[in-house]
Structure formats: C-alpha cells, structure tokens
Design an enzyme around this catalytic site. Sequence first.
Site, PDB file in Angstrom:
ATOM      1  N   TYR A  48     -12.566   5.979  12.356  1.00  0.00           N
ATOM      2  CA  TYR A  48     -11.686   6.435  13.431  1.00  0.00           C
ATOM      3  C   TYR A  48     -10.270   6.657  12.920  1.00  0.00           C
ATOM      4  CZ  TYR A  48     -15.414   5.131  16.634  1.00  0.00           C
ATOM      5  OH  TYR A  48     -16.608   5.049  17.295  1.00  0.00           O
ATOM      6  N   GLU A  49      -9.609   7.648  13.509  1.00  0.00           N
ATOM      7  CA  GLU A  49      -8.245   8.004  13.117  1.00  0.00           C
ATOM      8  C   GLU A  49      -7.281   6.827  13.236  1.00  0.00           C
ATOM      9  OE1 GLU A  49      -6.158  10.816  15.675  1.00  0.00           O
ATOM     10  OE2 GLU A  49      -5.922  12.128  13.952  1.00  0.00           O
ATOM     11  N   SER A  50      -7.622   5.846  14.046  1.00  0.00           N
ATOM     12  CA  SER A  50      -6.752   4.695  14.226  1.00  0.00           C
ATOM     13  C   SER A  50      -6.810   3.739  13.041  1.00  0.00           C
ATOM     14  CB  SER A  50      -7.163   3.943  15.495  1.00  0.00           C
ATOM     15  OG  SER A  50      -8.543   3.615  15.416  1.00  0.00           O
TER      16      SER A  50
END
Lengths: 251, 251, 311, 311
Positions: A48-50
């Site tokens: 995930y981009e997070s």
Amino acid sequence: MTTSSEILSVVASRELAGKRTVFAGIGLPTLAASLAHLTVAPDLEIVYESGVCGAHPSHLPETIADAVLITGAEAVLSMPALFGYVLQGGHIDVGFLGAAQIDRWGNLNSSVIGDWQSPKVRLPGPGGAMEVMANSREVFVVMRRHDPRSFVDELDFCTSPGPDRALADGVTPFGLGVTKVITELGILARGGPGEELRLVALHPGATVEQARAATGWPLKVADDVTVIAPPSEAELRLLREDVDPERVYLR
Amino acid sequence: MTTSSEILSVVASRELAGKRTVFAGIGLPTLAASLAHLTVAPDLEIVYESGVCGAHPSHLPETIADAVLITGAEAVLSMPALFGYVLQGGHIDVGFLGAAQIDRWGNLNSSVIGDWQSPKVRLPGPGGAMEVMANSREVFVVMRRHDPRSFVDELDFCTSPGPDRALADGVTPFGLGVTKVITELGILARGGPGEELRLVALHPGATVEQARAATGWPLKVADDVTVIAPPSEAELRLLREDVDPERVYLR
Amino acid sequence: MPRPGPDKTMSLRDAVAAFVHDGDTVSLEGFTHLIPTAAGHEIIRQGRRDLTVVRMTADIVVDQMLAGGCVRKLVSSFVGNSSAGSLGELRRRIEHADPEPLDFEEYSHYGMICRYLAGAQRLPFYPLRSYAGSDLPRVNANIRKVASPYGDEQIYVVPPLNPDVTIIHAQRADRAGNTQIWGLTGIQAEAVYAAEKAIVVVEEIVADEVIRSDPNRTVVPAHAVDAVVECPRGAHPSFAQGYYDRDNAFYRSWSGISRDKEKLAAWMAEWVHGTADHAEYVAKLGDEFWAGLAVGEALSEPVNYGRRLQK
Amino acid sequence: MPRPGPDKTMSLRDAVAAFVHDGDTVSLEGFTHLIPTAAGHEIIRQGRRDLTVVRMTADIVVDQMLAGGCVRKLVSSFVGNSSAGSLGELRRRIEHADPEPLDFEEYSHYGMICRYLAGAQRLPFYPLRSYAGSDLPRVNANIRKVASPYGDEQIYVVPPLNPDVTIIHAQRADRAGNTQIWGLTGIQAEAVYAAEKAIVVVEEIVADEVIRSDPNRTVVPAHAVDAVVECPRGAHPSFAQGYYDRDNAFYRSWSGISRDKEKLAAWMAEWVHGTADHAEYVAKLGDEFWAGLAVGEALSEPVNYGRRLQK
C-alpha cells in the site's frame, strides 16, 4: 445478478495470475488483488502507498492507511523506503491506477480538466501515480466508465506519463507502462512502448462498435477479440463471502 | 600525579563550553565530552557515529557501538539518518577527530603512510572522518604525540580535507574545519578558512621552542601565548570518580 | 552520565505564537495518520497570514486553513479529501480565484519526499525517476534535469525544501522532544530535519524511562525538536494508531460543508473560532462521540535490549 | 486475507551454495553490531574465489576471507580491527602484495552509504557533501562531480552499488523473511534492497505472530529476502543486542593472530576449516565461554497498535 463492480474485480483478478507484488489503492484494486490471492496468485503481496506490506486486516480497509491495515501487518515502511526502495527500486510487478483521462498510449491525467493555470475542474493531482507508472513493471487501469470524456484523443494535462512520453523526453523507462485497461465494456491492452491500446476482449453482450463509440480516438481492434468468461460461481462466492462480505466496495 | 590523558581530557572539555552537540569517538573525546557535560556544557549531547543519540550507558563504553550505549538511550538512528540528517544536515557543533598526520591548515591523513597505490603503512582510512570534517561547525583534534612525523609540512595523502582545500576544489564549505588541536605540549588554534594553525597556549613547563621543534612546518605563534591552567581538583575529581572510575581510558 | 535534556514543553498556543509567523513556510505532515489538525486550528485562531503551507496530502486541515485566510501559497502533491470527496475552499481558490487566487506549486508524492530528503540532508538537489514526459515540469520550473556523470543518462531532480517550521503530531514524546511514532511513520522525520524549527504535538508526554526503554522507536530525536506540546486527540478527524480511530463520517461530511461558503463559515465559527483551544473542541464533541472512535488493545511483544552483567 | 508468505528457510550451507558464486560481488553489512561472521566462514569453507567483497567496516571477518583466499577486490570505507589493532592479512595484501595484490576501492563511510542508497533507489548517482579537496577522487575514478541546476554550486556524487548478493545478520525473522532488528540497524535495509539477492541470517526464526505484533520493528520486509537462515551466535565475535555481548578479548587478540602468517593459518585451520559448520564452532567455544558473554534483561515497554471494536 452480478454487479459491475463484481465483474471488474473478477476480471482484474485474473490478470494477476503469477504476479508477486501489486501496488494497489483501496476499492476495486484491493478487491481484485485479494481475490487473486485466493485464486490465481497465491503468493501475491499487496503493497500500500501508505507503507504497509503484508497486511492482515481484521476488517475491510476504508483507506490505504486504515488502522486495520497496520495492526498485524508484517512490515510498515517510512515513505522514503516505500517510494525509494520498494517502488523506485523496482520491486512492484503490477501497479493499479485510475485517472480522469487516459489516451491511446496509456498516459494519464489526474490533475485538471481544462488548462492547468485556470482549470475548469481542479482534480486531486498526481499523488504517487506518477511513481507507480514510472516504476512498476506494468500498470493496470480500472475505469468503470468507458466514454469519450475519459478515453480522450488528447489529454488536457499529462500527469502520469507512460514510457513513450518518457522516451521522447530522453529518459529510458523501467517498465511497460499501462498494459491493461479494464472497463465496463471489455479490456484494452498493449505490449509496451510503441504500441497503442487495442481492444482485445469484450464482456458478453458488448460489441466492438460500442467500444469504438465510447473511445475518443480511432480505437484499434485485435484480430481475435475474445469474449470474457463471466465470473464463475467460485470466484463470486470468494469475492462475496471472503473478500468483501459487508459489500463495502461491491456496490 | 596527573596523567597526560587526564590533562588532555580536561583541556578538551573546557573548549566545549556552551556547545550543544558533539560528534565523538571513544576514548579521550568521550571523556572530554562527558566531563564537559558535568561542568561547562550542561546541555551537551554526544552523538555517536554508530547512530546513538542521548546515551545513558551503565558502563563506560569500549566502542562507539557498545551495547551499553544502546540500552537506555534516547534514540538510535540508521546510518542514512545519522550521516545524512544529523551530520550532513548540520546538527553537529563540534566534531572530534584524530589522524596519523595533520598539516598547518588542519587537513588530515588517516589513509596511508607513503604512496596510496603501494603504501608503506596502510592505515584504517576515512571512516566517517571526512564527513565530520565537512559537516561539523568546527572540529577539535586531540593528538597525544606532538612530533614532526604527525605535524607535517605536507600530507602523504589528504583523507579529510579542511575548508581551504574544499574551496580550492570549487566547493563552499559548511563549517570552519579544524579550530583547535590539543596536544601534549599545548593548543594550536585557527579561526577558519585562510588561517594557519598557530600556537596559542602551552601546558605549564612547555616552551615555544619545544612546540616549534615538534612541528614539521614553520609554526606561527600567537602574540600572547597563554599558560594552560592545570586541571583543577574539581575537574579531576569528576573525571576520576564520575566519568571513568575504572580508569579504562585514563591510562 | 548525561542528564535529562532540557524541558521543551509548551502549550499549543505558546508554541504557535513563538514559532509560526506571518509569511512563514509551514510544513504540516502526516500521511492520513497523525495529521496535525489541532495545530492547524490554532494557527487559524491566531490569525496567521500569508503562509506558504507545505503538505503532501492537502486535505481537510488545509481546506480549513485556506478558509481561515491564512494561506497565500500551497506546495503539495495531492489536493483532495482522501477518497471521500472534494475540498470546497481549495477548489474555489484555484478554479475561481474566490475569494483570491492561490499560488500553487504541484509535485508528485515522491517529488515531495525527495524535496524533504534534500532539505534534511542539506543537498542542493535530489534525483528521482519521475517526471520524464509529464506536463508537470512545464508548470513547475523547480523540476529540472541533470546529466549523470556515469553515462549519457539524464534524470530529473527537485530542489531542497527547508520550511521555517515543521509541525507534526505523534503518539508520545519525553519533555526534551524525543518523539516516538508507531504505525505509519510517513515523512515526519525528514520534514522535521529539513526545518529551521520543529513543533511536535503529542497524544501524551511520557516519562523519560518509557522512551528510553525502546530507543529504536524514537523517530525524531530531541536535538531536532524545539517545542513539545501535549494535545490529546489533536489529530482528529485523522487517527492515532492505538489511541483513537479515524472519524470517517466527518471526512464524508466535509465535501458538503466546504462546498457551501456559508456552511463552511458557520462550521469554522463554531468549531475553530468558537473554541478557545483544542481541549474545548474535544469536550464539545463529547464523551459519547469519542467512545465511538475508541480502539481495543493489540500490544507489541517486548524485545530485550540486554543489560551488561559483568562488573 | 493474505496467507503467510512462502517459506524461505534454508541451512547456511545451502544458502551460500545457492546464492554466492565465484566472481560475485558480495556485500556483508553490520556496523560493529550483527556482523555476519558465520556467513563469512561458510563462504571460506565452500572455497569461493575471486569475490568482490563490499563492507563499510572491513574488519576481522574480511581479514579471514582474505586469508581464506576468497577475495580479489575489496570495496570499503574503513579497513581496521575496530579500535583494537590491525588486520594482518589485509596489510600484507595491500602493503606487500603478499600472497597477491588486492584490488582496493576506497570511500568514506557516507560515500558507501550513498552508494547503497543509490543502489536501493535505482538512481544513476547520489550526491553528498564529502570529498571536496580530498585526495580520494584522485585514486577512485568512481567519485565524480555534478553541477547543481539551481545555481553555480558543484557537488560530488557516487555511483550506485548493486551487489549480486547481500548478507546480513539479524535478531529474528519469520519464515518468509520479514526481518526485525533492534539496537543499531546501520545500513542493513539499504544493502538488502540494493542487492540482486539477499540472505538474512538470524539468531532465531520466530512465529509469524511475533513479527506481526510489531510491524514497525521489521527493518527488511519479506519481499526483499531470498533466504532465511537460523544460526544462533552467528555474529560472534561481534554482538547481538539482547542476545550476547561483544567478545572484546577476541578483537584484541586478532592483531597478534593475523600479524603472523603461520598463527593465522593455524587459526583458520582450527576454527573455520576445522569446524563443519557454525554450530560446531559455537560448541567448540563451549558453554562457559558463552556464559561470559550472556546479557541480562532490559525489555522494551509494549506499545498498543489498537484493534477495531466496531463490527
């Protein structure tokens, strides 16, 4: 009755066969990746981009940074590590992206409708989409709406360029850029730099003429346009019972 | 009887008055910084090359990475953070360095005696010394031995260049380079780029002639060479009882 | 040996008064997690003007600061209300110069990250494999190209970002500013190291021993911090891992509030100007509300740092 | 949702056989802490030749690999036995080409760090504020200069380092390779991400739940790891925070052993070639010896990652 979200998720999941790492936002990409994990890509890892790697969420996440993605995850990385080492480092097989506009080369606009300096509509902008495009081995785009406003002859603004534009700018790209576009009508595909998106498959009932009319450029069509097999009962059961039982995204 | 280690530690500690952060290796620099913390620089933080900030060691550390520096520390940083953000980022007031050779501009050699390609003696090399020199606001050098083999007219090899050499190479330096050299004879000092090291102070009993003879270049001497006050009873008590009670470094 | 560091604790009011000035470049970071909302509200309450606000994901707190009249320029890589909708005030400023134009400098996420990396490392530029073929360099002259000295390759670079002040929110810190974050740690360390001054707002200030029991958890060391502010629930409507969950309902409601100028003004009057400080804002939301965001327990297993046994 | 990752556990013998080949560039990292000694010994036992060894602090394990005849070239920023003395074999190779010359590429510590950063980030170069005025660029053509496009500033750069294989030692990992390190974490993550293949040697392989109770502690995620090897005390004579302390006596003895070619050959014959694997080496040192390096307990206080309470 199978919904359009279900069909898009199932079709996207099949394209992940054999892939190892996928960079996915929340919504249909997460559904597709989670389903693929249970079917065609058992070793698939969603990044995930997070910064979350190897999430084991207790609830279906509402954002890419949802607290339930972190608790029980295998790793959480800082932004420099996630974007620098994982993404730019070349560890992502497939990146999922969406956009307001796409052109025949798979270039994407998520910045503005109209002129950048005085836009008609200001859109959210690049986020990490430019990096996903530049650094994934290939990119899948899921576009619910297939219409000439989204599939355009010329982008109002190129936010996330594919490899053809990178090459023209003097930079050798790492990945193939957009290789699949999955829409409500079917699948457009291309092999990589130098190739236009071509219609390669249609959902049952959809026609080449519909696809042509819905596309803002003269759409090339493969010699052998296949008909996409509808979601199987097994795929639908997994999607409905295991992946999104609360139907958060299966609207 | 006061030992030479004690004298050097005490003299170096006084030079840290009012400083906030010091980058120090193990040995005399640690003793000097620890003593300064108890006397002239109560807010002094020692940052270790290993990545430890705000150490509270249970025992006197034997290396810059000693396990006792980590347990109970306030922060432990990765190498990219320590060297990139803390050191190159400009957060260090004083860096302590040693070297095999020093010249009149405070350039240092820690790589080889003889020619680099086929050295007579291969020394350990730069480590982080080049970064300490380039990125600290100023650098203190502690050299036990003051002799013409170490204080040379011309370095065999310049490992860690001071700001004058950086300027000649077209790069504007951040800090002042070496500002103090503390030796068994006294203190050499310079204000920064463009200035040679000058003899500014002598230990009681040492003479200007001794210092000149021990230095491999024509040593400049300040108009007012002061005599260094010997370690006070309070300084010695703190050093012996609180800083290094086991006399690990106070040989 | 070293004694505890200096006490840098302050009230949020005093910290903003001391370190945020009209015309400053102010970075507020926190990627979905730990967004420094309370600090943004305090900047609005104190009526700061002409700020350059830097924030990778310009979301609700930025829309509020725009509505508060604090912002002349925005530097960002994503201007939207997460996936929950639009930012009404931001769109009015950009699309209609209403009530005034907004100077906007746009990057990609990694472009912003690299600007912080260059700022923290005191580098003149930072290279990255984005931007080739994008229209962004055409509208942002800060995005340039460098030739590699190891071949005929070219690569885009971005310049350093050095805010006057960076403000982050974190779970806990000691009084000297040693700051611990878990869950998403984002770009917080780099944003702090890149800044002239740094304010850390925390859920709780804890005893030195708590921090020192786990030094690897310290994301920002004390030497990089100028003010430590205890402000529980200061990240609402975002979340603090292990403290409270995200207020998704508020995110969904923001499009409706901000789309309508009067509604937005009323919201600002009630929740920002109408509260003396964040404690009042928290109290106004009420215990029942906070109970709805409460989280259960999932404790990390302790690790052994070891203790020397010999003499 | 996702199931546990694939099982990558192997014996050290199999991992070295599979991933370290004659002529390879092999990076062994660990800054004083967690030095992958057992892996170095296994490379010697398997008789690898013509390696380019990359290690920031080339210390005892490098001297041993040189004595084992494995190394053609060394890339390093510090060649010494910590502060405890010299490396005899390394000095003979460099000072006297005895028994053969050593190709040596020298950097500063941050130069090496930046090479790993460039390698991990797939960058053509990485800028740093070292080297200006140093003689090193004169003897190392890889250290070059770039002009900043934001002014007339010049800055030195180093090229990426991409080892064929990186080997690190760590406290613990799960079977898929999610690796947790505490205490000094050094350059391990970057060295792994920069490499084609990565072997992680650990004090213990633990249950998935242990790793997953504290995801921020994972320094290297599974997707970057190719082999996980359980090898307790594999970092001796260096230390593993919380597991065993540094064998300072051995460090002090190394100058004497390595200075004398016969003594060194005897040591190698007895401790490396004379042991079938690291377990035998550990057993040969004996329980009493290990008791002397035992450490006591200093546990981190757990943090709460939180658990969603609603449906």
